[in-house]
Motif scaffolding. Structure first.
Motif: not given
Length: 178
Positions: A43-55, A21-27, A38-41, A3-4
């Motif tokens: 994972e976004l928090a974990k990825l941001e906390q892990g320094g892999l993504i940012r706002a 992202l949720t809409r893209r996953f649906d389509k 919920q899973q997407i949000y 998922l990440p």
């Protein structure tokens, strides 16, 4: 752990908010890797906390959601994951288990379930064929589009295989019900 990586892939294709992202996953991505809102949000928090993504820097425009983008460490993580070895996952399908159970308890009601599955796979195949016709016209495959089409072709092949197998299973039951 995929998922990440699905989220990193989607964000590298286009910076997006959690809702997008949720809409893209649906389509699209959801055809082969599903995830809840919920899973997407989470994972976004974990990825941001892990320094892999940012706002995306700067305040979001009025009424817009916070968008995320992949950082170099996220791109490296995804590239490393793409190159990793992974064995195929064993098949784990309740319908196959039901057929096995029917061999010892009888097949009453099973044909209706096989027919239902057959119809679901026919609809999914029709959806994939429509996507292929719309998004991948003949002679237009280039760059990453070729790989997107290859993923879609895998889905088409899997659905066709299920349709063939379910048709065979129904014929087998009709010939000699237990």
């Amino acid at each position: 752990m995929s998922l990440p990586h699905a989220i990193l892939t989607a964000l590298l294709e286009r910076p997006s908010s959690g809702l997008e992202l949720t809409r893209r996953f649906d389509k699209s991505i959801g055809f082969f890797w599903s995830a809840t809102h919920q899973q997407i949000y989470r994972e976004l928090a974990k990825l941001e906390q892990g320094g892999l993504i940012r706002a995306v820097p700067g305040p979001p425009a009025r009424g817009q959601k916070k968008e995320y983008e992949v950082l170099p460490a996220g791109r490296e993580e995804l590239a490393g994951w793409v190159a990793e070895r992974q064995d195929p996952k064993p098949v784990r399908d309740a319908l196959l288990l039901r057929l096995r159970a029917a061999a010892v308890v009888g097949t009453a009601g099973l044909d209706a379930e096989l027919e239902r599955h057959l119809e679901l796979h026919r609809r999914q195949l029709a959806d994939y064929a429509a996507i292929e016709e719309r998004d991948f016209p003949a002679g237009k495959a280039d760059g990453e589009n070729r790989l997107h089409h290859l993923v879609l072709r895998a889905g088409i092949g899997l659905e066709a295989t299920w349709i063939d197998w379910l048709t065979e299973a129904r014929a087998e039951l009709a010939a000699d019900p237990l």
